[in-house]
Design a protein around this motif. Structure first.
Motif, PDB file in Angstrom:
ATOM      1  N   TYR A 175      -4.147 -14.234  -3.019  1.00 24.10           N
ATOM      2  CA  TYR A 175      -3.627 -12.946  -3.808  1.00 24.10           C
ATOM      3  C   TYR A 175      -2.521 -12.213  -2.982  1.00 24.10           C
ATOM      4  CZ  TYR A 175      -8.056 -13.290  -6.128  1.00 24.10           C
ATOM      5  OH  TYR A 175      -9.101 -13.652  -7.169  1.00 24.10           O
ATOM      6  N   ILE A 176      -1.457 -12.320  -3.557  1.00 27.20           N
ATOM      7  CA  ILE A 176      -0.085 -11.872  -3.008  1.00 27.20           C
ATOM      8  C   ILE A 176      -0.219 -10.264  -3.247  1.00 27.20           C
ATOM      9  CG2 ILE A 176       2.324 -12.235  -2.735  1.00 27.20           C
ATOM     10  CD1 ILE A 176       1.914 -15.104  -3.758  1.00 27.20           C
ATOM     11  N   GLY A 177      -0.024  -9.587  -2.478  1.00 26.11           N
ATOM     12  CA  GLY A 177       0.044  -8.311  -2.768  1.00 26.11           C
ATOM     13  C   GLY A 177       1.021  -7.178  -1.726  1.00 26.11           C
ATOM     14  N   VAL A 178       0.932  -6.196  -2.432  1.00 24.37           N
ATOM     15  CA  VAL A 178       1.988  -5.023  -1.514  1.00 24.37           C
ATOM     16  C   VAL A 178       0.858  -3.928  -1.191  1.00 24.37           C
ATOM     17  CG1 VAL A 178       2.561  -4.039  -3.599  1.00 24.37           C
ATOM     18  CG2 VAL A 178       3.937  -3.661  -1.705  1.00 24.37           C
ATOM     19  N   PRO A 179       0.986  -3.435  -0.113  1.00 25.19           N
ATOM     20  CA  PRO A 179       0.025  -2.280   0.280  1.00 25.19           C
ATOM     21  C   PRO A 179       0.623  -0.765  -0.469  1.00 25.19           C
ATOM     22  CG  PRO A 179       0.828  -3.449   2.356  1.00 25.19           C
ATOM     23  CD  PRO A 179       1.563  -4.046   1.021  1.00 25.19           C
ATOM     24  N   VAL A 180      -0.429  -0.260  -1.072  1.00 26.12           N
ATOM     25  CA  VAL A 180      -0.087   0.902  -1.934  1.00 26.12           C
ATOM     26  C   VAL A 180      -0.920   2.157  -1.292  1.00 26.12           C
ATOM     27  CG1 VAL A 180       0.693  -0.310  -4.045  1.00 26.12           C
ATOM     28  CG2 VAL A 180      -1.737   0.410  -3.532  1.00 26.12           C
ATOM     29  N   GLU A 181      -0.591   3.352  -1.744  1.00 24.86           N
ATOM     30  CA  GLU A 181      -1.245   4.690  -1.410  1.00 24.86           C
ATOM     31  C   GLU A 181      -1.045   5.684  -2.596  1.00 24.86           C
ATOM     32  OE1 GLU A 181       0.235   6.036   2.331  1.00 24.86           O
ATOM     33  OE2 GLU A 181       2.334   6.591   1.572  1.00 24.86           O
ATOM     34  N   GLN A 182      -1.824   6.367  -2.838  1.00 21.79           N
ATOM     35  CA  GLN A 182      -1.884   7.325  -3.875  1.00 21.79           C
ATOM     36  C   GLN A 182      -0.810   8.638  -3.420  1.00 21.79           C
ATOM     37  OE1 GLN A 182      -5.969   8.075  -4.662  1.00 21.79           O
ATOM     38  NE2 GLN A 182      -5.458   7.377  -6.605  1.00 21.79           N
ATOM     39  N   ASP A 183       0.096   9.032  -4.389  1.00 18.36           N
ATOM     40  CA  ASP A 183       0.931  10.115  -4.042  1.00 18.36           C
ATOM     41  C   ASP A 183       0.262  11.639  -4.402  1.00 18.36           C
ATOM     42  OD1 ASP A 183       1.080  10.401  -6.653  1.00 18.36           O
ATOM     43  OD2 ASP A 183       3.243   9.778  -7.076  1.00 18.36           O
ATOM     44  N   ASP A 184       0.914  12.502  -4.196  1.00 16.28           N
ATOM     45  CA  ASP A 184       0.013  13.824  -4.715  1.00 16.28           C
ATOM     46  C   ASP A 184      -0.276  14.061  -5.991  1.00 16.28           C
ATOM     47  OD1 ASP A 184       0.757  14.405  -2.138  1.00 16.28           O
ATOM     48  OD2 ASP A 184       2.409  15.598  -2.555  1.00 16.28           O
ATOM     49  N   SER A 185       0.126  13.280  -6.873  1.00 13.43           N
ATOM     50  CA  SER A 185      -0.519  13.350  -8.213  1.00 13.43           C
ATOM     51  C   SER A 185      -1.382  12.308  -8.509  1.00 13.43           C
ATOM     52  CB  SER A 185       0.872  13.255  -9.390  1.00 13.43           C
ATOM     53  OG  SER A 185       1.392  12.088  -9.199  1.00 13.43           O
ATOM     54  N   GLY A 186      -1.956  11.665  -7.449  1.00 12.55           N
ATOM     55  CA  GLY A 186      -2.841  10.279  -7.741  1.00 12.55           C
ATOM     56  C   GLY A 186      -2.086   9.102  -8.196  1.00 12.55           C
ATOM     57  N   GLN A 187      -1.051   9.084  -8.434  1.00 14.03           N
ATOM     58  CA  GLN A 187      -0.444   7.838  -8.787  1.00 14.03           C
ATOM     59  C   GLN A 187      -0.254   6.858  -7.698  1.00 14.03           C
ATOM     60  OE1 GLN A 187       0.499   7.057 -12.276  1.00 14.03           O
ATOM     61  NE2 GLN A 187      -0.834   9.133 -12.328  1.00 14.03           N
ATOM     62  N   TYR A 188      -0.438   5.496  -7.789  1.00 14.90           N
ATOM     63  CA  TYR A 188      -0.201   4.541  -6.795  1.00 14.90           C
ATOM     64  C   TYR A 188       1.225   4.398  -6.597  1.00 14.90           C
ATOM     65  CZ  TYR A 188      -5.180   3.948  -6.158  1.00 14.90           C
ATOM     66  OH  TYR A 188      -6.575   4.132  -5.933  1.00 14.90           O
ATOM     67  N   VAL A 189       1.770   4.434  -5.438  1.00 14.38           N
ATOM     68  CA  VAL A 189       2.994   4.134  -5.121  1.00 14.38           C
ATOM     69  C   VAL A 189       3.090   3.194  -3.754  1.00 14.38           C
ATOM     70  CG1 VAL A 189       3.924   5.944  -5.785  1.00 14.38           C
ATOM     71  CG2 VAL A 189       3.101   6.245  -3.509  1.00 14.38           C
ATOM     72  N   VAL A 190       4.254   2.518  -3.807  1.00 17.33           N
ATOM     73  CA  VAL A 190       4.284   1.308  -2.540  1.00 17.33           C
ATOM     74  C   VAL A 190       4.372   2.319  -1.166  1.00 17.33           C
ATOM     75  CG1 VAL A 190       5.735  -0.206  -1.488  1.00 17.33           C
ATOM     76  CG2 VAL A 190       5.596  -0.272  -3.961  1.00 17.33           C
ATOM     77  N   ARG A 191       3.669   1.822  -0.127  1.00 23.76           N
ATOM     78  CA  ARG A 191       3.293   2.639   1.028  1.00 23.76           C
ATOM     79  C   ARG A 191       4.708   2.533   1.821  1.00 23.76           C
ATOM     80  NH1 ARG A 191      -1.633   1.656   4.910  1.00 23.76           N
ATOM     81  NH2 ARG A 191      -2.511   3.063   3.580  1.00 23.76           N
ATOM     82  N   ASP A 192       5.339   1.478   1.688  1.00 25.74           N
ATOM     83  CA  ASP A 192       6.474   1.472   2.491  1.00 25.74           C
ATOM     84  C   ASP A 192       7.965   1.138   1.631  1.00 25.74           C
ATOM     85  OD1 ASP A 192       8.657   0.914   4.440  1.00 25.74           O
ATOM     86  OD2 ASP A 192       7.496  -0.318   5.684  1.00 25.74           O
ATOM     87  N   ASN A 193       8.908   1.810   1.552  1.00 24.62           N
ATOM     88  CA  ASN A 193      10.006   1.250   0.805  1.00 24.62           C
ATOM     89  C   ASN A 193      10.606  -0.088   1.177  1.00 24.62           C
ATOM     90  OD1 ASN A 193       9.845   3.425  -1.187  1.00 24.62           O
ATOM     91  ND2 ASN A 193      11.552   4.504   0.143  1.00 24.62           N
TER      92      ASN A 193
END
Length: 101
Positions: free
Chosen positions: A11-29
């Motif tokens: 699995y090729i993937g990108v680390p993500v985290e949740q923003d203040d509204s609970g949406q997943y965003v890429v951890r590092d631009n």
């Protein structure tokens, strides 16, 4: 007695985290894509691109692409811990896929 083989996927993937509204965003631009694989003890089932999984270090990662791996080649790739039932947005998948090529 021989150990049972199991199907191995990369699995090729990108680390993500949740923003203040609970949406997943890429951890590092300035992110890099990394590879993980299913292991003997991986929990859950792969359901498709954009699905989120947890690594053994509790990193949250979104799947950008998946491909089969020969069983004998599996040790070159870090095993992941478990799939979740959550998915990131199609836009995030598309943006990360642009880095694949």
């Amino acid at each position: 007695m021989a150990k049972a083989k199991y199907p191995v996927q990369e699995y090729i993937g990108v680390p993500v985290e949740q923003d203040d509204s609970g949406q997943y965003v890429v951890r590092d631009n300035d992110f890099q894509l990394h590879s993980w694989r299913t292991g003997r003890h991986t929990k859950g089932k792969y359901q498709g691109e954009g699905q989120i999984f947890l690594t053994e270090n509790h990193l949250t990662v979104a799947v950008i692409a998946a491909k089969p791996v020969a069983y004998k080649d599996r040790h070159a790739i870090t095993p992941m811990q478990r799939f979740t039932s959550e998915f990131v947005s199609d836009d995030l998948v598309a943006a990360a896929k642009a880095k694949l090529h």
